[in-house]
Design an enzyme around this catalytic site. Structure first.
Site, PDB file in Angstrom:
ATOM      1  N   ARG A 101       0.839  -1.187   0.000  1.00 39.97           N
ATOM      2  CA  ARG A 101       0.000   0.000   0.000  1.00 39.97           C
ATOM      3  C   ARG A 101       0.885   1.251   0.000  1.00 39.97           C
ATOM      4  O   ARG A 101       2.094   1.161   0.111  1.00 39.97           O
ATOM      5  CB  ARG A 101      -1.010   0.014   1.163  1.00 39.97           C
ATOM      6  N   GLY A 102       0.205   2.419  -0.143  1.00 38.38           N
ATOM      7  CA  GLY A 102       0.942   3.664  -0.298  1.00 38.38           C
ATOM      8  C   GLY A 102       1.132   3.893  -1.788  1.00 38.38           C
ATOM      9  O   GLY A 102       1.591   2.974  -2.511  1.00 38.38           O
ATOM     10  N   ALA A 103       0.785   5.096  -2.250  1.00 33.84           N
ATOM     11  CA  ALA A 103       0.692   5.340  -3.692  1.00 33.84           C
ATOM     12  C   ALA A 103       1.948   4.935  -4.486  1.00 33.84           C
ATOM     13  O   ALA A 103       1.854   4.168  -5.457  1.00 33.84           O
ATOM     14  CB  ALA A 103       0.329   6.803  -3.938  1.00 33.84           C
ATOM     15  N   GLN A 163      -2.794   2.671   9.778  1.00 31.17           N
ATOM     16  CA  GLN A 163      -1.477   2.815   9.136  1.00 31.17           C
ATOM     17  C   GLN A 163      -0.530   3.663  10.006  1.00 31.17           C
ATOM     18  O   GLN A 163       0.680   3.492   9.939  1.00 31.17           O
ATOM     19  CB  GLN A 163      -1.625   3.484   7.766  1.00 31.17           C
ATOM     20  N   ASP A 220      -2.100  10.789  -2.523  1.00 26.44           N
ATOM     21  CA  ASP A 220      -2.402   9.712  -3.476  1.00 26.44           C
ATOM     22  C   ASP A 220      -2.652  10.244  -4.874  1.00 26.44           C
ATOM     23  O   ASP A 220      -2.494   9.530  -5.864  1.00 26.44           O
ATOM     24  CB  ASP A 220      -3.605   8.905  -3.003  1.00 26.44           C
ATOM     25  N   ASN A 228      -5.701  12.329  -0.163  1.00 19.78           N
ATOM     26  CA  ASN A 228      -4.840  11.520   0.704  1.00 19.78           C
ATOM     27  C   ASN A 228      -5.752  10.780   1.681  1.00 19.78           C
ATOM     28  O   ASN A 228      -6.983  10.934   1.645  1.00 19.78           O
ATOM     29  CB  ASN A 228      -3.813  12.395   1.429  1.00 19.78           C
ATOM     30  N   LYS A 229      -5.151   9.982   2.523  1.00 16.60           N
ATOM     31  CA  LYS A 229      -5.901   9.136   3.456  1.00 16.60           C
ATOM     32  C   LYS A 229      -7.012   9.897   4.160  1.00 16.60           C
ATOM     33  O   LYS A 229      -6.816  11.032   4.591  1.00 16.60           O
ATOM     34  CB  LYS A 229      -4.908   8.562   4.486  1.00 16.60           C
TER      35      LYS A 229
HETATM   36  O1  MRU Z   1      -4.811   3.224   1.824  1.00 12.77           O
HETATM   37  P1  MRU Z   1      -3.323   3.453   1.837  1.00 12.77           P
HETATM   38  O2  MRU Z   1      -2.653   2.958   3.068  1.00 12.77           O
HETATM   39  O3  MRU Z   1      -2.678   2.951   0.565  1.00 12.77           O
HETATM   40  O4  MRU Z   1      -3.192   5.027   1.833  1.00 12.77           O
HETATM   41  C1  MRU Z   1      -1.918   5.591   1.799  1.00 12.77           C
HETATM   42  C2  MRU Z   1      -1.904   7.060   1.915  1.00 12.77           C
HETATM   43  O5  MRU Z   1      -2.925   7.708   1.991  1.00 12.77           O
HETATM   44  C3  MRU Z   1      -0.566   7.714   1.829  1.00 12.77           C
HETATM   45  O6  MRU Z   1      -0.539   8.882   2.591  1.00 12.77           O
HETATM   46  C4  MRU Z   1      -0.246   8.054   0.379  1.00 12.77           C
HETATM   47  O7  MRU Z   1      -0.427   6.940  -0.441  1.00 12.77           O
HETATM   48  C5  MRU Z   1       1.124   8.561   0.206  1.00 12.77           C
HETATM   49  S1  MRU Z   1       2.328   7.305   0.455  1.00 12.77           S
HETATM   50  C6  MRU Z   1       3.857   7.938   0.149  1.00 12.77           C
END
Ligand code: MRU
Length: 335
Positions: free
Chosen positions: A49-51, A193, A234, A244-245
């Site tokens: 996970r994470g963009a 997270q 994201d 973002n989250k």
């Molecule tokens: O649902 P997730 O855990 O994939 O969400 C991740 C986020 O919102 C992060 O802040 C974002 O992807 C940036 S990661 C460098």
């Protein structure tokens, strides 16, 4: 390769090796696979996970779809591409990486070493992500004054990228330069997270920190305990509106009220060049199980309905600066 020792994804011996993030911080389990279908499932379940990490993993996965395949490469490739594109809708890095691999596919179609060309391209995407993380950390240093106390949300560290992270790498660099004294990590409901992943990383980096429930952020700010907030992204629209989250927008509103700077850090690959403003960003809705259960433990009745957007959009008017691998952008944003 991430200098931190934490690697979300690595390509080793013709397979992807990834750290299953759903088991952290209690269990550090690496999964090795050469199946794009397994990687797609891992992205859907947030094991990866994470963009930026999603983008890197998807690039390897799409390339791996052709491993050992000589018959009907186009059909196989298209099916894999469609499957991977269906995993998570909001992080634009996924679609960017799939497009990059698709361009390489078209350029090299018909060659006997097509698979190798695709794997090499995925490796380049990965290496570029490593370098972008380092550049983001460098470009972000100027946001800190000495003795800064920072709040962050979700996880935008090494676990969320192919390298050392975005927002959390900026914070880590601030700590290493003696500018950041302490970090508050929102736990980040519903999947934690912050309390599972950001806390895991901060502990490894020896950065002093405390976890807090998401709803504690306002009280922390009211007590003047927070100097600035930095989060990842994201998808960033051309006008700077940022997905973002879920909960990031809350923080930006709180920061505006308390006169606290609010920063976003992300690679330029997170800017969606086809998206004029935040209203056009597709927000992923997750299943209600993420609210009614945690792991296998039921915490409320499954008869209750739930609304579970995974992301929200922060208007650019609330963002003090956007740190990318190119520079620190200040408003008004015009990518
Ligand atoms: O649902 P997730 O855990 O994939 O969400 C991740 C986020 O919102 C992060 O802040 C974002 O992807 C940036 S990661 C460098």
């Amino acid at each position: 390769m991430a200098k931190t020792g934490i690697r979300a994804v690595e390509f080793i011996g013709d397979s992807l090796v990834y750290l299953d993030q759903t088991r952290l911080p209690l269990i550090e389990e690496y999964v090795k696979t050469d199946s794009y279908e397994v990687i797609a499932g891992a992205i859907e379940r947030l094991e990866i996970r994470g963009a930026p990490a999603i983008g890197v993993a998807a690039a390897y996965a799409l390339a791996l779809s052709l491993k050992g395949k000589t018959q009907n490469p186009r059909e196989t490739f298209e099916a894999a591409r469609k499957r991977l594109a269906s995993t998570r809708p909001t992080a634009v890095n996924l679609f960017w990486a799939l497009n990059e691999i698709s361009e390489t596919f078209e350029l090299n179609f018909g060659r006997s070493d097509l698979y190798t060309c695709l794997i090499n391209k995925a490796g380049e995407i990965h290496q570029e992500d490593v370098e972008k993380c380092e550049a983001i950390a460098r470009n972000g240093l100027e946001i800190f004054k000495p003795h800064s106390v920072v709040l962050t949300h979700c996880n935008a560290g090494a676990l969320a990228t192919g390298g050392s992270g975005t927002a959390l790498n900026v914070i880590k660099a601030g700590f290493e330069h003696g500018l950041v004294d302490f970090v508050y990590s929102d736990e980040t409901r519903p999947l934690f997270q912050g309390s599972r992943l950001t806390a895991f990383e901060l502990k490894k980096y020896n950065v002093p920190f405390a976890m807090n429930t998401d709803s504690t952020a306002a009280f922390l700010m009211q007590q003047k305990k927070i100097d600035l907030v930095v989060t990842g992204a994201d998808r960033i629209a051309l006008n700077g509106d940022t997905a973002n989250k879920i909960g990031t927008y809350n923080l930006a509103v709180l920061c505006a009220y308390h006169n606290i700077p609010f920063y976003i850090a992300a690679p330029e690959t997170t800017v969606d060049r086809s998206c004029p403003e935040g209203g056009a960003i597709k927000i992923e809705l997750r299943g209600k199980d993420e609210l009614t259960c945690f792991k296998d433990v039921r915490i409320t009745s499954d008869e209750y309905e739930a609304y579970c957007p995974a992301f929200d959009v922060t208007p650019s008017s609330l963002i003090s600066g956007i740190i990318t691998d190119k520079k620190l952008y200040k408003p008004p944003y015009n990518f």
